[in-house]
Write a protein that holds these residues in place. Structure first.
Motif, PDB file in Angstrom:
ATOM      1  N   ALA A  52      -3.690   3.643 -12.214  1.00  0.00           N
ATOM      2  CA  ALA A  52      -2.852   3.843 -10.897  1.00  0.00           C
ATOM      3  C   ALA A  52      -1.677   2.881 -10.960  1.00  0.00           C
ATOM      4  CB  ALA A  52      -3.850   3.652  -9.827  1.00  0.00           C
ATOM      5  N   GLY A  53      -1.784   1.616 -11.800  1.00  0.00           N
ATOM      6  CA  GLY A  53      -0.770   0.924 -11.894  1.00  0.00           C
ATOM      7  C   GLY A  53      -0.658  -0.159 -10.607  1.00  0.00           C
ATOM      8  N   GLY A  54      -2.002  -0.418 -10.037  1.00  0.00           N
ATOM      9  CA  GLY A  54      -2.140  -1.298  -8.727  1.00  0.00           C
ATOM     10  C   GLY A  54      -3.406  -1.033  -8.079  1.00  0.00           C
ATOM     11  N   PHE A  55      -3.829  -1.985  -7.412  1.00  0.00           N
ATOM     12  CA  PHE A  55      -5.257  -2.142  -6.768  1.00  0.00           C
ATOM     13  C   PHE A  55      -5.385  -1.405  -5.655  1.00  0.00           C
ATOM     14  CE2 PHE A  55      -5.287  -6.029  -9.143  1.00  0.00           C
ATOM     15  CZ  PHE A  55      -6.534  -6.128  -9.730  1.00  0.00           C
ATOM     16  N   ARG A  56      -4.329  -1.141  -4.744  1.00  0.00           N
ATOM     17  CA  ARG A  56      -4.127  -0.459  -3.450  1.00  0.00           C
ATOM     18  C   ARG A  56      -4.035   1.208  -3.912  1.00  0.00           C
ATOM     19  NH1 ARG A  56      -3.173  -2.890   0.977  1.00  0.00           N
ATOM     20  NH2 ARG A  56      -2.327  -5.128   1.032  1.00  0.00           N
ATOM     21  N   GLU A  57      -3.266   1.427  -4.827  1.00  0.00           N
ATOM     22  CA  GLU A  57      -3.299   2.997  -5.213  1.00  0.00           C
ATOM     23  C   GLU A  57      -4.793   3.303  -5.805  1.00  0.00           C
ATOM     24  OE1 GLU A  57      -2.483   6.844  -5.439  1.00  0.00           O
ATOM     25  OE2 GLU A  57      -1.102   5.146  -4.513  1.00  0.00           O
ATOM     26  N   ALA A  58      -5.152   2.460  -6.799  1.00  0.00           N
ATOM     27  CA  ALA A  58      -6.675   2.778  -7.317  1.00  0.00           C
ATOM     28  C   ALA A  58      -7.784   2.710  -6.128  1.00  0.00           C
ATOM     29  CB  ALA A  58      -6.983   1.745  -8.544  1.00  0.00           C
ATOM     30  N   ALA A  59      -7.397   2.205  -5.404  1.00  0.00           N
ATOM     31  CA  ALA A  59      -8.690   2.104  -4.010  1.00  0.00           C
ATOM     32  C   ALA A  59      -8.566   3.311  -3.382  1.00  0.00           C
ATOM     33  CB  ALA A  59      -8.372   0.702  -3.333  1.00  0.00           C
ATOM     34  N   ARG A  60      -7.228   3.697  -3.199  1.00  0.00           N
ATOM     35  CA  ARG A  60      -7.230   5.066  -2.478  1.00  0.00           C
ATOM     36  C   ARG A  60      -7.905   6.295  -3.148  1.00  0.00           C
ATOM     37  NH1 ARG A  60      -2.123   3.161  -0.506  1.00  0.00           N
ATOM     38  NH2 ARG A  60      -1.048   3.830  -2.453  1.00  0.00           N
ATOM     39  N   THR A  61      -7.809   6.051  -4.778  1.00  0.00           N
ATOM     40  CA  THR A  61      -8.187   7.145  -5.325  1.00  0.00           C
ATOM     41  C   THR A  61      -9.719   7.159  -5.371  1.00  0.00           C
ATOM     42  OG1 THR A  61      -6.352   7.000  -6.863  1.00  0.00           O
ATOM     43  CG2 THR A  61      -8.431   7.838  -7.698  1.00  0.00           C
TER      44      THR A  61
ATOM     45  N   ARG B 201     -12.257  -9.225 -11.970  1.00  0.00           N
ATOM     46  CA  ARG B 201     -12.365 -10.567 -12.242  1.00  0.00           C
ATOM     47  C   ARG B 201     -13.608 -10.970 -12.659  1.00  0.00           C
ATOM     48  NH1 ARG B 201     -11.296 -12.146  -7.424  1.00  0.00           N
ATOM     49  NH2 ARG B 201     -13.360 -12.412  -6.667  1.00  0.00           N
ATOM     50  N   ARG B 202     -14.689 -10.265 -12.264  1.00  0.00           N
ATOM     51  CA  ARG B 202     -15.752 -10.496 -13.066  1.00  0.00           C
ATOM     52  C   ARG B 202     -15.868  -9.899 -14.489  1.00  0.00           C
ATOM     53  NH1 ARG B 202     -18.100  -7.987  -8.244  1.00  0.00           N
ATOM     54  NH2 ARG B 202     -17.952  -5.804  -9.267  1.00  0.00           N
ATOM     55  N   LEU B 203     -15.216  -8.641 -14.962  1.00  0.00           N
ATOM     56  CA  LEU B 203     -15.191  -8.524 -16.156  1.00  0.00           C
ATOM     57  C   LEU B 203     -14.276  -9.204 -16.997  1.00  0.00           C
ATOM     58  CD1 LEU B 203     -15.795  -5.902 -17.993  1.00  0.00           C
ATOM     59  CD2 LEU B 203     -13.774  -4.845 -17.335  1.00  0.00           C
ATOM     60  N   GLU B 204     -13.366  -9.850 -16.381  1.00  0.00           N
ATOM     61  CA  GLU B 204     -12.443 -10.895 -17.290  1.00  0.00           C
ATOM     62  C   GLU B 204     -13.298 -12.087 -17.474  1.00  0.00           C
ATOM     63  OE1 GLU B 204      -7.851 -10.110 -15.908  1.00  0.00           O
ATOM     64  OE2 GLU B 204      -9.189 -11.147 -14.702  1.00  0.00           O
ATOM     65  N   GLU B 205     -14.177 -12.533 -16.552  1.00  0.00           N
ATOM     66  CA  GLU B 205     -15.218 -13.986 -16.614  1.00  0.00           C
ATOM     67  C   GLU B 205     -15.769 -13.627 -17.770  1.00  0.00           C
ATOM     68  OE1 GLU B 205     -16.508 -14.527 -12.985  1.00  0.00           O
ATOM     69  OE2 GLU B 205     -14.638 -15.531 -12.026  1.00  0.00           O
ATOM     70  N   ARG B 206     -16.597 -12.401 -17.572  1.00  0.00           N
ATOM     71  CA  ARG B 206     -17.813 -12.018 -18.585  1.00  0.00           C
ATOM     72  C   ARG B 206     -17.177 -12.204 -20.162  1.00  0.00           C
ATOM     73  NH1 ARG B 206     -22.746 -10.885 -17.051  1.00  0.00           N
ATOM     74  NH2 ARG B 206     -23.151 -10.465 -14.823  1.00  0.00           N
ATOM     75  N   LEU B 207     -16.125 -11.477 -20.378  1.00  0.00           N
ATOM     76  CA  LEU B 207     -15.390 -11.280 -21.533  1.00  0.00           C
ATOM     77  C   LEU B 207     -14.373 -12.504 -22.021  1.00  0.00           C
ATOM     78  CD1 LEU B 207     -14.101  -7.763 -21.271  1.00  0.00           C
ATOM     79  CD2 LEU B 207     -15.839  -8.427 -22.389  1.00  0.00           C
TER      80      LEU B 207
ATOM     81  N   ASN C 129      -2.328  -8.432 -16.093  1.00  0.00           N
ATOM     82  CA  ASN C 129      -1.261  -9.443 -15.469  1.00  0.00           C
ATOM     83  C   ASN C 129      -0.921  -9.058 -14.228  1.00  0.00           C
ATOM     84  OD1 ASN C 129      -1.062 -11.329 -17.909  1.00  0.00           O
ATOM     85  ND2 ASN C 129       0.190  -9.785 -18.817  1.00  0.00           N
ATOM     86  N   ARG C 130      -1.245  -9.781 -13.061  1.00  0.00           N
ATOM     87  CA  ARG C 130      -0.618  -9.522 -11.643  1.00  0.00           C
ATOM     88  C   ARG C 130       0.348 -10.487 -11.213  1.00  0.00           C
ATOM     89  NH1 ARG C 130      -5.836 -10.580 -13.391  1.00  0.00           N
ATOM     90  NH2 ARG C 130      -7.466  -9.372 -12.470  1.00  0.00           N
ATOM     91  N   THR C 131       1.189  -9.547 -10.523  1.00  0.00           N
ATOM     92  CA  THR C 131       2.255 -10.166  -9.831  1.00  0.00           C
ATOM     93  C   THR C 131       2.301  -9.524  -8.470  1.00  0.00           C
ATOM     94  OG1 THR C 131       4.009  -8.541 -10.351  1.00  0.00           O
ATOM     95  CG2 THR C 131       3.658 -10.383 -11.862  1.00  0.00           C
ATOM     96  N   THR C 132       3.170 -10.064  -7.557  1.00  0.00           N
ATOM     97  CA  THR C 132       3.212  -9.419  -6.261  1.00  0.00           C
ATOM     98  C   THR C 132       3.719  -8.216  -6.016  1.00  0.00           C
ATOM     99  OG1 THR C 132       5.432 -10.444  -5.798  1.00  0.00           O
ATOM    100  CG2 THR C 132       3.609 -11.791  -5.206  1.00  0.00           C
ATOM    101  N   ARG C 133       4.342  -7.507  -7.214  1.00  0.00           N
ATOM    102  CA  ARG C 133       4.943  -6.430  -7.280  1.00  0.00           C
ATOM    103  C   ARG C 133       4.139  -5.358  -8.087  1.00  0.00           C
ATOM    104  NH1 ARG C 133      11.410  -7.089  -6.921  1.00  0.00           N
ATOM    105  NH2 ARG C 133      11.334  -8.190  -4.884  1.00  0.00           N
ATOM    106  N   SER C 134       3.665  -5.680  -9.116  1.00  0.00           N
ATOM    107  CA  SER C 134       2.931  -4.900 -10.173  1.00  0.00           C
ATOM    108  C   SER C 134       1.712  -5.562 -10.791  1.00  0.00           C
ATOM    109  CB  SER C 134       4.101  -4.669 -11.068  1.00  0.00           C
ATOM    110  OG  SER C 134       4.449  -5.840 -12.083  1.00  0.00           O
TER     111      SER C 134
ATOM    112  N   SER D  62      -5.004  -7.319 -24.710  1.00  0.00           N
ATOM    113  CA  SER D  62      -6.325  -7.406 -24.892  1.00  0.00           C
ATOM    114  C   SER D  62      -6.956  -6.127 -23.664  1.00  0.00           C
ATOM    115  CB  SER D  62      -7.166  -8.650 -24.620  1.00  0.00           C
ATOM    116  OG  SER D  62      -6.921  -9.565 -25.484  1.00  0.00           O
ATOM    117  N   GLY D  63      -6.405  -6.414 -22.452  1.00  0.00           N
ATOM    118  CA  GLY D  63      -6.682  -5.383 -21.675  1.00  0.00           C
ATOM    119  C   GLY D  63      -6.362  -3.694 -22.063  1.00  0.00           C
ATOM    120  N   ALA D  64      -5.027  -3.688 -22.744  1.00  0.00           N
ATOM    121  CA  ALA D  64      -4.808  -2.243 -23.104  1.00  0.00           C
ATOM    122  C   ALA D  64      -5.607  -1.836 -24.278  1.00  0.00           C
ATOM    123  CB  ALA D  64      -3.205  -2.343 -23.463  1.00  0.00           C
ATOM    124  N   ALA D  65      -5.949  -2.740 -25.162  1.00  0.00           N
ATOM    125  CA  ALA D  65      -6.830  -2.464 -26.126  1.00  0.00           C
ATOM    126  C   ALA D  65      -8.177  -1.799 -25.932  1.00  0.00           C
ATOM    127  CB  ALA D  65      -6.980  -3.512 -27.037  1.00  0.00           C
ATOM    128  N   LEU D  66      -8.809  -2.637 -24.800  1.00  0.00           N
ATOM    129  CA  LEU D  66     -10.008  -2.084 -24.099  1.00  0.00           C
ATOM    130  C   LEU D  66      -9.811  -0.836 -23.422  1.00  0.00           C
ATOM    131  CD1 LEU D  66     -12.972  -2.481 -23.328  1.00  0.00           C
ATOM    132  CD2 LEU D  66     -12.191  -3.909 -21.494  1.00  0.00           C
TER     133      LEU D  66
END
Length: 324
Positions: free
Chosen positions: A17-26, A39-45, A51-56, A62-66
């Motif tokens: 979705a390219g973002g948390f809000r759009e994914a949440a709606r889906t 965040r839980r997944l990142e902590e476990r791995l 990469n999070r910014t205010t806009r994107s 590593s994330g893309a490979a997973l």
């Protein structure tokens, strides 16, 4: 290491979705719940996955490979659950389709309302994309393309009109000013409105009459990206800028209104219509199976009994058709 599948699904949804809000709606959840899952997944791995910014939001390396590895696996899990639901006679869930704008404009409107009425528990998620994508990597169950765009390992089912034509047209004012072409080669002396694929390639204009095929590569004052900006080319043609080359069905309303006039109509080349395609080496999700059965049964899906009886279709290579 124990990993929650829901957290993996959350990561894939946010990336798609390219973002948390759009994914949440889906997913009918909250952005904060998805953020906690990632965040839980990142902590476990022990690695950053997004990469999070205010806009994107974008995957790290590593994330893309997973995510690439996750796509097929999560699709298989969804398909397995859907198959159980289908045994109970209630196809449900989300069907994700990747289609070119031509299919969104000319094929799906005759199908979607009737399909959704027949299967109220199914939700359609349609991605309009004129590039050639990996369905599973993009999180889609199936796509619509023309035969020359299909990989040989895909299952293809006819959908929509079985014969289409690419037409040339211009405004009466332009033709009165510049003259009316009588042969495709005459287009070389005209202003033509061109299209470029997302890959950067520009398809030639192809015509056929009495078994003779003619390909021309005209020039003109306007080039648009095939798909996203095709309507701009149509509007320019109506405004008298030049000659447009596009699906006959797309231009037909403008022929009826008189805004555009057919050009070189005896030379318009027919070609086979589009196909719904999907990977053959996986479980077919229940919503997709319902859609396949629907387009086989409905008259707008195929136009011949022979075609409707096929579960797959032979792929014949032709010049590019996923334009506009």
């Amino acid at each position: 290491m124990k990993i929650d599948l829901n957290d993996l699904a959350a990561l894939a949804a946010v990336a798609r979705a390219g973002g948390f809000r759009e994914a949440a709606r889906t997913l009918n959840t909250s952005p904060s719940a998805l953020s906690d899952a990632v965040r839980r997944l990142e902590e476990r791995l022990g690695v950053r996955l997004l990469n999070r910014t205010t806009r994107s939001v974008a995957p790290t390396e590593s994330g893309a490979a997973l995510i690439v590895r996750l796509g097929p696996a999560l699709s298989e899990l969804e398909a397995a659950v859907d198959a159980v639901k289908e045994l109970e006679g209630r196809p449900a869930g989300t069907l994700r389709l990747n289609v070119p704008i031509s299919a969104a404009r000319l094929v799906l409107p005759a199908i979607v309302p009737h399909f959704l009425a027949a299967y109220p528990a199914v939700k359609l998620d349609v991605v309009v994309d004129d590039s050639f994508v990996d369905l599973l990597q993009e999180g889609c169950d199936a796509g619509i393309r023309y035969d020359e765009s299909l990989a040989q390992d895909m299952i293809a089912v006819p959908i929509g009109p079985r014969v289409q034509k690419l037409a040339t047209a211009a405004s009466p004012a332009y033709l009165n000013r510049r003259g009316r072409p009588v042969h495709p080669h005459d287009l070389m002396q005209h202003d033509c409105l061109l299209g470029r694929f997302p890959s950067g390639s520009m398809p030639a204009w192809q015509f056929e009459k009495d078994g003779k095929v003619v390909r021309v590569e005209p020039s003109g004052p306007l080039t648009v990206r095939i798909g996203a900006a095709v309507d701009l080319a149509v509007d320019a043609a109506i405004g008298g800028v030049g000659i447009v080359y596009l699906f006959e069905d797309w231009l037909r309303p403008h022929f009826a209104s008189g805004a555009l006039e057919p050009v070189l109509e005896p030379w318009w080349q027919p070609f086979s219509g589009p196909f719904l395609y999907y990977p053959g080496r996986r479980l077919v999700p229940a919503p997709l199976r319902a859609f396949i059965d629907f387009i086989k049964a409905e008259p707008q899906g195929v136009t011949s009994a022979a075609a409707s009886d096929q579960t797959s279709a032979p792929v014949r290579r032709r010049s590019g058709r996923d334009c506009g």
